[in-house]
Write a protein that holds these residues in place. Structure first.
Motif, PDB file in Angstrom:
ATOM      1  N   ARG A   1       2.738   4.407  -1.252  1.00 44.03           N
ATOM      2  CA  ARG A   1       2.545   5.207  -2.465  1.00 44.03           C
ATOM      3  C   ARG A   1       3.654   6.226  -2.698  1.00 44.03           C
ATOM      4  NH1 ARG A   1      -2.852   8.136  -2.295  1.00 44.03           N
ATOM      5  NH2 ARG A   1      -2.406   8.226  -0.049  1.00 44.03           N
ATOM      6  N   ASP A   2       4.450   6.529  -1.669  1.00 43.51           N
ATOM      7  CA  ASP A   2       5.519   7.511  -1.851  1.00 43.51           C
ATOM      8  C   ASP A   2       6.663   7.196  -0.900  1.00 43.51           C
ATOM      9  OD1 ASP A   2       5.034   8.837   0.754  1.00 43.51           O
ATOM     10  OD2 ASP A   2       3.187   9.512  -0.208  1.00 43.51           O
TER      11      ASP A   2
ATOM     12  N   ASP B   1      -7.556  10.080  -8.525  1.00 45.31           N
ATOM     13  CA  ASP B   1      -7.393  10.687  -7.198  1.00 45.31           C
ATOM     14  C   ASP B   1      -6.058  10.336  -6.555  1.00 45.31           C
ATOM     15  OD1 ASP B   1      -7.807   8.028  -6.716  1.00 45.31           O
ATOM     16  OD2 ASP B   1      -9.525   8.286  -5.373  1.00 45.31           O
ATOM     17  N   GLY B   2      -5.190   9.628  -7.276  1.00 44.67           N
ATOM     18  CA  GLY B   2      -3.871   9.281  -6.767  1.00 44.67           C
ATOM     19  C   GLY B   2      -3.820   7.993  -5.979  1.00 44.67           C
ATOM     20  N   MET B   3      -4.977   7.347  -5.810  1.00 46.02           N
ATOM     21  CA  MET B   3      -5.032   6.089  -5.068  1.00 46.02           C
ATOM     22  C   MET B   3      -4.732   4.919  -6.000  1.00 46.02           C
ATOM     23  SD  MET B   3      -5.738   7.060  -2.010  1.00 46.02           S
ATOM     24  CE  MET B   3      -6.242   5.554  -1.189  1.00 46.02           C
ATOM     25  N   LEU B   4      -4.209   3.854  -5.428  1.00 47.32           N
ATOM     26  CA  LEU B   4      -3.914   2.654  -6.207  1.00 47.32           C
ATOM     27  C   LEU B   4      -5.203   1.923  -6.567  1.00 47.32           C
ATOM     28  CD1 LEU B   4      -0.874   1.296  -4.172  1.00 47.32           C
ATOM     29  CD2 LEU B   4      -0.802   1.810  -6.616  1.00 47.32           C
ATOM     30  N   HIS B   5      -5.294   1.441  -7.806  1.00 42.57           N
ATOM     31  CA  HIS B   5      -6.409   0.578  -8.185  1.00 42.57           C
ATOM     32  C   HIS B   5      -6.336  -0.720  -7.380  1.00 42.57           C
ATOM     33  CE1 HIS B   5      -7.920   2.960 -11.490  1.00 42.57           C
ATOM     34  NE2 HIS B   5      -6.711   3.036 -12.039  1.00 42.57           N
ATOM     35  N   THR B   6      -7.493  -1.349  -7.185  1.00 38.65           N
ATOM     36  CA  THR B   6      -7.534  -2.604  -6.436  1.00 38.65           C
ATOM     37  C   THR B   6      -6.654  -3.665  -7.090  1.00 38.65           C
ATOM     38  OG1 THR B   6      -9.801  -2.116  -5.724  1.00 38.65           O
ATOM     39  CG2 THR B   6      -9.045  -4.402  -5.524  1.00 38.65           C
TER      40      THR B   6
ATOM     41  N   PHE C   1       0.814  -1.220   0.000  1.00 40.67           N
ATOM     42  CA  PHE C   1       0.000   0.000   0.000  1.00 40.67           C
ATOM     43  C   PHE C   1       0.848   1.271   0.000  1.00 40.67           C
ATOM     44  CE2 PHE C   1      -2.444  -3.414   1.914  1.00 40.67           C
ATOM     45  CZ  PHE C   1      -3.660  -3.321   1.251  1.00 40.67           C
TER      46      PHE C   1
ATOM     47  N   VAL D   1      -3.018  -3.136  -6.249  1.00 42.78           N
ATOM     48  CA  VAL D   1      -2.667  -3.601  -4.901  1.00 42.78           C
ATOM     49  C   VAL D   1      -2.480  -5.114  -4.904  1.00 42.78           C
ATOM     50  CG1 VAL D   1      -3.454  -3.806  -2.517  1.00 42.78           C
ATOM     51  CG2 VAL D   1      -3.852  -1.682  -3.772  1.00 42.78           C
TER      52      VAL D   1
ATOM     53  N   TYR E   1      -2.475   3.854 -10.883  1.00 39.44           N
ATOM     54  CA  TYR E   1      -3.092   4.874 -10.035  1.00 39.44           C
ATOM     55  C   TYR E   1      -4.355   5.435 -10.679  1.00 39.44           C
ATOM     56  CZ  TYR E   1       1.281   4.757  -7.425  1.00 39.44           C
ATOM     57  OH  TYR E   1       2.356   4.348  -6.680  1.00 39.44           O
TER      58      TYR E   1
END
Length: 389
Positions: free
Chosen positions: A123-124, A291-296, A121, A299, A288
């Protein structure tokens, strides 16, 4: 992290391993300098140096062309990063099994892998840097404790036990361990580019490689003098009392788990840049969302990468031998052969004859160490499997 295997290298290479520790520091310092030199060209207008390349891959692209450079360097880089992740899990399994033999080594490796699943999880680098801070604290504690214990045993040091002759069957493995401990060249172009005063890059390399070589030499030799022929693959397995050994082992396991996120994150980013940027850069879509979130699904793929490192860690549970194999292959190519190769190709007309001779000598010795190291490390791994019940 891999200081703990250096005394094992002295066990099989003796004074030659200690000499290799110093020589590798000098050679990798030199190859780091010439690698960064390949980032620059001399301006024909004012003879000033201009930075025309940014990364290891961009240097390789100049030599091998755009079609093959990225694939070759990214493959070597990914192998080294994922193998580093595997080594951390192998180390966790080895340490926990030798300290708490209530489960098998493979079972402890599986348990350790549960603690690194959350890395999927990340991301940076901010989160990675926080974990790395804890890693640094554990590193200091372990080194102080182990070296401190060795100093208390100074009256019983076994000076005569250091091998003088090379064991040709085991020394290549020791050499691979030494090389692996100096693999940092894939990060040097970015590091130099981020420096406020790039003119201090050489000074920085001199200090870091000099101090690293000195400390590795002392750590490896002091630990070997303390335990001599009883030296284990991981030096903390030699500590005397169960309580003392358990305390240091837990610290080392914590350090390994806190070290895992950085190479894992770098390996995941490498795969994303190569395959998951979206069209037209890549065939596959970005990992991504807007919204900058990882796709399911991204992950899930990252968790699969953790599982992949776990599977290999269970299959190859031999820390020092695996490290020797990796160092013999990717470490030798990235830190010895390729920097000199690129330097000769890009700067050939500007180099004096002795620099050309030095680069060619390093390339030749690098290829030789790579070939011999792979053969003997693989042979040792096969023997280790055959000796298992």
């Amino acid at each position: 992290m891999f200081l703990v295997a250096l005394p094992y290298g002295v066990l099989h290479g003796g004074y030659w391993t200690l000499l290799a520790l110093v020589a590798a520091a000098i050679i990798t310092c030199y190859t780091g300098i010439i690698l960064v030199e390949c980032l620059y060209e001399i301006s024909p207008l004012n003879d000033e140096k201009i930075r025309v390349r940014e990364t290891y891959v961009s240097i390789a692209r100049e030599v091998w062309g755009a079609r093959f450079a990225s694939r070759i360097v990214h493959t070597a880089q990914f192998i080294e990063l994922i193998m580093t992740c595997i080594l951390y899990l192998v180390l966790c399994g080895d340490m926990m099994y030798n300290t708490f033999p209530i489960m098998s080594e493979s079972a402890w490796t599986v348990v350790a892998s549960f603690f690194v699943v959350p890395c999927a999880f990340l991301r940076d680098l901010k989160a990675v840097s926080r974990l790395s801070f804890g890693n640094a604290i554990a590193h200091v504690v372990i080194n102080v404790v182990v070296v401190g214990f060795c100093m208390t045993q100074i009256s019983s040091w076994q000076w005569s036990k250091t091998p003088v002759l090379i064991n040709i069957h085991h020394f290549p493995v020791s050499l691979g361990i030494v090389v692996f401990s100096y693999t940092s060249h894939i990060f040097l172009p970015s590091l130099e580019g981020s420096m406020r005063n790039r003119g201090n890059f050489r000074t920085m390399l001199y200090w870091t490689h000099g101090l690293a070589g000195l400390f590795k030499f002392l750590f490896a030799y002091l630990c070997f003098l303390t335990f001599a022929n009883a030296t284990q693959e991981v030096i903390t397995d030699n500590l005397p009392t169960e309580g003392f050994k358990a305390l240091v082992s837990i610290c080392l396991v914590a350090k390994a788990l806190l070290s895992y996120p950085l190479p894992y994150f770098a390996a995941a980013e490498l795969l994303e840049r190569a395959f998951f940027q979206g069209r037209p850069e890549t065939v596959l879509s970005s990992c991504y969302a807007f919204d900058g979130m990882l796709h399911t699904w991204a992950v899930v793929l990252r968790i699969f990468l953790v599982l992949f490192s776990l599977i290999l860690a269970v299959i190859i549970p031999h820390f020092a031998l695996l490290m020797g194999l990796i160092g013999s292959f990717t470490g030798t190519m990235l830190s010895f052969v390729w920097p000199c190769w690129f330097h000769l190709k890009i700067k050939w007309h500007d180099l004096r004859w002795y620099k050309k001779a030095l680069d060619i000598a390093i390339i030749s010795s690098g290829f030789m160490c790579c070939g011999v190291g792979i053969i003997f490390s693989t042979s040792s791994l096969v023997e280790a499997y055959q000796e298992q019940p």
